[in-house]
Every structure is written in structure tokens, then in C-alpha cells.
Design a protein around this motif. Structure first.
Motif, PDB file in Angstrom:
ATOM      1  N   CYS A  54       1.006  -1.001  -0.469  1.00  0.00           N
ATOM      2  CA  CYS A  54      -0.274  -0.202  -0.142  1.00  0.00           C
ATOM      3  C   CYS A  54       0.879   1.536   0.134  1.00  0.00           C
ATOM      4  O   CYS A  54       0.508   1.904  -0.682  1.00  0.00           O
ATOM      5  CB  CYS A  54      -1.191  -0.184   1.568  1.00  0.00           C
ATOM      6  N   TRP A 112      -3.445  -6.560  -5.958  1.00  0.00           N
ATOM      7  CA  TRP A 112      -3.147  -7.617  -5.111  1.00  0.00           C
ATOM      8  C   TRP A 112      -2.994  -8.786  -6.155  1.00  0.00           C
ATOM      9  O   TRP A 112      -2.423  -9.949  -5.505  1.00  0.00           O
ATOM     10  CB  TRP A 112      -3.574  -7.656  -3.640  1.00  0.00           C
ATOM     11  N   PHE A 166       1.412   3.437  -2.430  1.00  0.00           N
ATOM     12  CA  PHE A 166       0.474   4.590  -3.235  1.00  0.00           C
ATOM     13  C   PHE A 166       0.781   6.076  -2.986  1.00  0.00           C
ATOM     14  O   PHE A 166       1.374   5.835  -1.769  1.00  0.00           O
ATOM     15  CB  PHE A 166      -1.041   4.674  -3.430  1.00  0.00           C
ATOM     16  N   LEU A 186      -6.529  -1.722  -5.106  1.00  0.00           N
ATOM     17  CA  LEU A 186      -6.344  -2.433  -5.362  1.00  0.00           C
ATOM     18  C   LEU A 186      -5.906  -4.454  -5.034  1.00  0.00           C
ATOM     19  O   LEU A 186      -5.350  -4.391  -4.245  1.00  0.00           O
ATOM     20  CB  LEU A 186      -6.371  -1.925  -3.188  1.00  0.00           C
ATOM     21  N   ILE A 194      -5.911   5.449  -1.566  1.00  0.00           N
ATOM     22  CA  ILE A 194      -6.506   4.395  -2.345  1.00  0.00           C
ATOM     23  C   ILE A 194      -7.359   3.834  -2.635  1.00  0.00           C
ATOM     24  O   ILE A 194      -8.339   3.629  -1.473  1.00  0.00           O
ATOM     25  CB  ILE A 194      -5.941   3.151  -1.166  1.00  0.00           C
TER      26      ILE A 194
END
Length: 458
Positions: free
Chosen positions: A160, A184, A163, A180, A175
Motif C-alpha cells: 500500500c 494484489w 500509493f 488495490l 487508495i
């Protein structure tokens, strides 16, 4: 380690677990004096501690070591040392904030040693809180607790950090939860161990776990309570950046006009002054202005990086970014996610065929007008985003057998993108945005329902 300043420590295990226990007060003082009070030849000031048979300090007050060291320091700095009480109180406050952690004392002591005594109070008030790690008043998790978290939690959290922390463009300062999850999944974590859930469902569960652990903070939700936007917990960012560098997870290439934020001095446990040639898993490019220089530097520096899995670009300014030209070689063959959203990319180089493992391709907001025919060789592609571009048609998508999310335009009502062939062969498709389909003549003669109605039925 703290006393010898040894920065090249070799462990038998690559990921050795280190447990830090708080030092006794006498040892805290000894370490602080050793680091902060240096002689003219840069040798440590002598520290003498008298102890009885039980190991307890004998003679003098509780902070006698600090008083003795301060007398010599005031003489060196030509400062009136008649009343040392305020200075001792300042050092006592610093030790309390360090909470017995030798790494904290080592980092703060190095900063004190580089400044005059009359500056120490200001340092104690304004800078110590930013240097220490594991402050329970500020961090939801102390480092020891962080190290005990499951591996997928730690890896997902560190990802994370790619970002941007802040941006002039509001949507880039947070985010996007769905994006996301897609990143992932393309990266391959969390591993799909459950026979009852898909990897994407496990990624959604991972997002919720990060929120439950207070590593991520929810900033926007939908009407049904779905998390739409989130952000890294600011109290954990400093520690997370240390972990990122230590584990070579994420590397940042920034616009020269927006240098990296100020980090801890070189006395920190993990030094972040590392060349780009080190092998990182994620490369995040932040900034515009002369950002093309950063991208080109990244492109050349990463030519030997065979570990790179994600290459992400983020606009941080409203002004138009420089034109981007990017080609790929065999060293990029392990790349799984490529997000170039918002760049001035006018042509997608045919060498993209080298990215045989690519699963996520984000081209939203670029200046592309067509996709190369060679794109069909990316058979593992799971997510393609070409919204807000000049692309009006896609010839054939039949080779994208693993495609889950196909974003062509913002909706069917906008300027849709024509898919000429292969859409009905995407058996795993979950998301389709802004597509029109060329119905074969035999289907028209047979009076089959329009394609949009088929989608509604599905």
C-alpha cells in the motif's frame, strides 16, 4: 551493535527475528552518553559506572552520568554550565520518549551529538517523536507486534505504500479499494489456499483485515457499506517505510521537484540510502514536472532487476506530465502489474510481448489511440483498463482466456469501445465496462437477442 556502530551485520538466517528488550536506566544513560557526547577527536566520552555486587549503580544521583557528561559538553560548547538542571531534565524527557529502546537512543543520540547543547531542548520538543519507533501513544502496533503479524498482512500493507501519501489530484491521494484488490490479485497474494474462495475474495478479506488491524484507515464507503477509498495509517508510515527498505519491497522514484521526505539519520536501524540497482519487488514513480527523467532513470536502472513484479505510476500534480516512451526487455519478464494511468503515453511499444507474466495492465487516461496486435500474446492478463483514452475499437480479445475485469469506457452510455471478435470466449469475465459488440450476420438473421440484453441476462 549500538556501541560499535557496526552496520554490516551478517545473520545466519536471512529473516532473523530480533526481540528488543528495554534497557535498564543506567545502561540507557551509558548508551546516550556514548553516542551524544564525543571528544574533540570524535572518540566517545568516557563513562564510568560504579556498581555493587548486585549490579546496582552506587553513589551519586539517579542521573549522575548525565550530569557528569553535561559538564564537559558545556565547556566544549562555551555555554554556562552553572545550572545543569534544565539540561538534565531535557535528557530525561528524551530517554522517556525512547522507552529504553537502544535503537531509539542510538538514533536520537547521534542527532544530539551533531548539535550544540542549547539546541537540545528544541530537538526534544520537535524532532524526537519523529525519530523513535514503537511509541505506544502514537503507533497502533509496536514493532514487536508488527513482526508477529501474518506474512500476507505485512506484505499487503507494505504494498500500500506504493500509493502517494499526498497529491494535488484528490483521487490520487487516496487508495482505491477495488484497484488495490486487483493489484494484489495480479501480484499473487494472498495465496489462494482456500478451496471455497477465489484469490480475489481472499484479497478482499485481506483488505478488511488490514482495516481491522488499523493499518489502513477507511476514508470513503458506498451506500451498502463497501469500502471505496482508504489510506495508510499515518502513525504506521514511518515504521512501514523502514520495513519496506529492509525487505526490499518497494522503491520510490520521484520527480526531482518533489524529493523524498526527510528520513531518519544514518544511525537508523535500516539505512534507506540505497541505489536503484538493488532488487526491489515494487517500483512506484511519483510526480510530474520533469517526471519523465525519473521514469527514464527507472527504466535504465531496472534493466538488470529481475525481481521487479510491479511498476506503478502516480500523478501528483495537475499540470500536464511529460511525454512518456517506454520499452521492455527480457529482464521484465516477471513483471505482473503495469499501471501507467495518467501518463502521456501515445504508443504502446510492441516489446510488451516480453511481459509474459503480466496480469494487470492499467492504461487509463493515457493518449493511446490503438492497442498493438502483439497485446494478444499476454495470455495471462486478468485486468485491462483503457478508460479515458482515444481507443475506439479492439480487434480480438479471444486470447485473454483468464480475463476477469475489462474496463473499456466509464459506462455503456459513454463512447463505447467496439470489440470485433472474441468477447464471448471470455468465460471468467466478471466486470465489463463500456463495450459494444459486433454481432455476426448469422446471429442477426437468426433473430438472436442484442448483445446488451445477453449481458443483462448473464
Amino acid at each position: 551493535v549500538c556501541l560499535t556502530r557496526n552496520t554490516h551485520i551478517q545473520y545466519e538466517e536471512l529473516h532473523a527475528k530480533v526481540e528488543i528488550r528495554p534497557l535498564e536506566l543506567a545502561y540507557q544513560q551509558q548508551l546516550l552518553v556514548h553516542v551524544a557526547f564525543r571528544n574533540a577527536d570524535d572518540t566517545p566520552a568516557p563513562v564510568a559506572v560504579d556498581r555493587n555486587n548486585d549490579g546496582q549503580q552506587e553513589g551519586g544521583g539517579e542521573y549522575d552520568q548525565l550530569e557528569k557528561a553535561l559538564k564537559g559538553k558545556t565547556e566544549t560548547d562555551n555555554i554556562d554550565g552553572d545550572d545543569l538542571t534544565p539540561m538534565v531534565e531535557t535528557l530525561k524527557g528524551i530517554l522517556r520518549k525512547c522507552r529504553g529502546n537502544p535503537w531509539n537512543i542510538r538514533a536520537v543520540g547521534a542527532l544530539l551529538g551533531a548539535n550544540r547543547v542549547d539546541k537540545w531542548k528544541e530537538i526534544e520538543e520537535n524532532q524526537v517523536d519523529d525519530l523513535v519507533i514503537g511509541d505506544k501513544k502514537r503507533d497502533p502496533l509496536i514493532p514487536a507486534e508488527y513482526a508477529q503479524l501474518p506474512a500476507d498482512i505485512r506484505l499487503g500493507f507494505l504494498y500500500c505504500l506504493a500509493f502517494p501519501e499526498r497529491s494535488e489530484i484528490p483521487e490520487n491521494s487516496l487508495i482505491p479499494a477495488r484497484k488495490l484488490v486487483r493489484l494484489w490479485t495480479a501480484e499473487g497474494f494472498p495465496p489462494n489456499d482456500s478451496p471455497l474462495q477465489s484469490q480475489e475474495q481472499e484479497a478482499e478479506n485481506l483488505l478488511q483485515r488490514l482495516i481491522d488491524y488499523k493499518l489502513l484507515v477507511v476514508k470513503k464507503t458506498g451506500l451498502d457499506g463497501e469500502v471505496l477509498k482508504c489510506k495508510v495509517n499515518e502513525h504506521m508510515r514511518s515504521l512501514a517505510l523502514e520495513m519496506c527498505e529492509a525487505q526490499k519491497i518497494c522503491r520510490f522514484a520521484r520527480d526531482p521537484a518533489h524529493p523524498a521526505p526527510r528520513t531518519r539519520p544514518s544511525s537508523s536501524l535500516f539505512s534507506r540510502k540505497t541505489a536503484l540497482l538493488h532488487r526491489y519487488r515494487v517500483l512506484a514513480v511519483h510526480g510530474d514536472g520533469d517526471g519523465n527523467e525519473a521514469v527514464q532513470e527507472m527504466s535504465s536502472a531496472m534493466s538488470k532487476d529481475i525481481r521487479l513484479r510491479s511498476l506503478l505510476y502516480f500523478r501528483t500534480e495537475r499540470k500536464e506530465p511529460p511525454k512518456l516512451e517506454l520499452s521492455f526487455g527480457r529482464t521484465y519478464k516477471l513483471l505482473r502489474t503495469l499501471d501507467l494511468q495518467g501518463t502521456r503515453l501515445t504508443r504502446l511499444h510492441s516489446s510488451i510481448t516480453c511481459l509474459v507474466c503480466l496480469r494487470y495492465l492499467g492504461l487509463r487516461g493515457t493518449q493511446l489511440e490503438y492497442l498493438p496486435e502483439t497485446l494478444q500474446s499476454l495470455r495471462r492478463l486478468m485486468c485491462l483498463d483503457i478508460r479515458d483514452t482515444g481507443i475506439t475499437e479492439v480487434n480480438d480479445v479471444s486470447e485473454f482466456k483468464e480475463m476477469r475485469h475489462l474496463y473499456l469506457a466509464n459506462s455503456f452510455r459513454d463512447q463505447s469501445v467496439l470489440i470485433k471478435e472474441g468477447l464471448l470466449s471470455l468465460l471468467h469475465l466478471q466486470t465489463l465496462s463500456g463495450a459494444t459488440h459486433e454481432v455476426p450476420s448469422e446471429r442477426k438473421k437468426a433473430g438472436m437477442v442484442p448483445f446488451e440484453q445477453e449481458l443483462l441476462y448473464l
